[in-house]
Design a protein around this motif. Sequence first.
Motif, short mmCIF file in Angstrom:
data_model
loop_
_atom_site.label_atom_id
_atom_site.label_comp_id
_atom_site.label_asym_id
_atom_site.label_seq_id
_atom_site.Cartn_x
_atom_site.Cartn_y
_atom_site.Cartn_z
N HIS A 37 -43.15 -83.84 -2.68
CA HIS A 37 -44.27 -82.96 -2.37
C HIS A 37 -44.11 -82.36 -0.98
O HIS A 37 -43.78 -83.06 -0.02
CB HIS A 37 -45.60 -83.74 -2.39
N ASP A 38 -44.39 -81.07 -0.86
CA ASP A 38 -44.52 -80.39 0.43
C ASP A 38 -46.02 -80.29 0.71
O ASP A 38 -46.71 -79.44 0.14
CB ASP A 38 -43.87 -79.01 0.38
N LEU A 39 -46.52 -81.16 1.57
CA LEU A 39 -47.96 -81.25 1.78
C LEU A 39 -48.53 -80.11 2.62
O LEU A 39 -49.75 -79.96 2.73
CB LEU A 39 -48.31 -82.59 2.44
N ARG A 40 -47.66 -79.30 3.21
CA ARG A 40 -48.15 -78.18 4.02
C ARG A 40 -48.75 -77.07 3.15
O ARG A 40 -49.54 -76.26 3.62
CB ARG A 40 -47.02 -77.60 4.87
N THR A 41 -48.36 -77.06 1.88
CA THR A 41 -48.93 -76.08 0.94
C THR A 41 -49.48 -76.85 -0.25
O THR A 41 -48.87 -76.89 -1.32
CB THR A 41 -47.85 -75.08 0.48
N PRO A 42 -50.63 -77.49 -0.09
CA PRO A 42 -51.14 -78.42 -1.11
C PRO A 42 -51.40 -77.79 -2.47
O PRO A 42 -51.35 -78.49 -3.48
CB PRO A 42 -52.43 -78.95 -0.47
N LYS A 43 -51.67 -76.48 -2.52
CA LYS A 43 -51.91 -75.86 -3.82
C LYS A 43 -50.62 -75.65 -4.62
O LYS A 43 -50.66 -75.40 -5.82
CB LYS A 43 -52.62 -74.51 -3.63
N HIS A 44 -49.50 -75.74 -3.95
CA HIS A 44 -48.19 -75.57 -4.61
C HIS A 44 -47.23 -76.61 -4.04
O HIS A 44 -46.12 -76.28 -3.60
CB HIS A 44 -47.66 -74.15 -4.38
N ALA A 45 -47.64 -77.86 -4.05
CA ALA A 45 -46.95 -78.89 -3.27
C ALA A 45 -45.64 -79.38 -3.89
O ALA A 45 -44.72 -79.75 -3.16
CB ALA A 45 -47.88 -80.09 -3.07
N LEU A 65 -53.88 -88.30 -3.13
CA LEU A 65 -53.24 -89.02 -2.03
C LEU A 65 -52.63 -88.05 -1.02
O LEU A 65 -52.69 -88.27 0.19
CB LEU A 65 -52.15 -89.95 -2.57
N GLY A 66 -52.01 -86.97 -1.53
CA GLY A 66 -51.44 -85.99 -0.64
C GLY A 66 -52.50 -85.35 0.24
O GLY A 66 -52.30 -85.18 1.46
N LEU A 67 -53.62 -85.03 -0.35
CA LEU A 67 -54.70 -84.42 0.41
C LEU A 67 -55.28 -85.41 1.43
O LEU A 67 -55.65 -85.02 2.54
CB LEU A 67 -55.80 -83.95 -0.54
N ALA A 68 -55.33 -86.68 1.04
CA ALA A 68 -55.83 -87.70 1.96
C ALA A 68 -54.93 -87.84 3.18
O ALA A 68 -55.41 -88.02 4.31
CB ALA A 68 -55.96 -89.04 1.24
N ARG A 69 -53.63 -87.74 2.95
CA ARG A 69 -52.70 -87.83 4.08
C ARG A 69 -52.81 -86.62 4.99
O ARG A 69 -52.70 -86.73 6.21
CB ARG A 69 -51.27 -87.99 3.57
N LEU A 70 -53.02 -85.45 4.40
CA LEU A 70 -53.19 -84.25 5.22
C LEU A 70 -54.40 -84.38 6.13
O LEU A 70 -54.41 -83.88 7.27
CB LEU A 70 -53.35 -83.02 4.32
N ALA A 71 -55.43 -85.05 5.65
CA ALA A 71 -56.67 -85.17 6.41
C ALA A 71 -56.63 -86.28 7.45
O ALA A 71 -57.47 -86.32 8.36
CB ALA A 71 -57.83 -85.42 5.45
#
Length: 210
Positions: A37-45, A65-71
């Motif tokens: 996953h590329d978490l910098r672009t969560p809509k297209h990760a 989980l990806g969104l939680a890590r970004l936050a």
Amino acid sequence: MAKIKLTSEQQVILDQVKHIAAGLGETLAPFTEVVVHDLRTPKHAILAIHNNLSGRRVGDPATELGLARLADDDYPQVLANYANRLADGRQAKSTSIGIKDSDGHYFAALCLNVDVTLFRSITTLLEQFSVPKDGVVNETLDPSNAKSLRERIDKFAISLATTPQALRTDQRRALMQALKDEGFLELRRSMETVAQHLGVSRATVYNDAR
């Protein structure tokens, strides 16, 4: 959302993660899905997906989980072996590994999803195959009572946090003395049984028993 350009450091790390994912995918096929996953672009990760079990595709969005890590950069970096479920209802076991840059910020993730359905089916089959039917007939194929002798050897080895095959010479001699004191060496073919279970010659066993 426009794609945010990777820093040179992040690009190097992400390239390595993609190679690791490819290797894991090859090694754990076909029962484990491996996703980058590329978490910098969560809509297209999703950047890469190997052994696709979930039906997702490259360009699909990040998970919770990806969104939680970004936050939260303090979010746990490794979440291992948690229960999950695939889109078709199959049970899975998942591991998610967050990838940080040198500033301590999450920007990617490596995830593994194991389809445990087949393994549980195999476990059930083996249990059914190995459990004998009770109350039919009493019989032993071990007339020398070698089973109790082997169990006593195993117990001795466990007490030393080792295995029968790994016992040192002094430990084998202590074992032989214990077997002698407890009457195990009076069993028929006891020396042969001990030698086989320890993985040594009968001559070694006789020598240790002196």
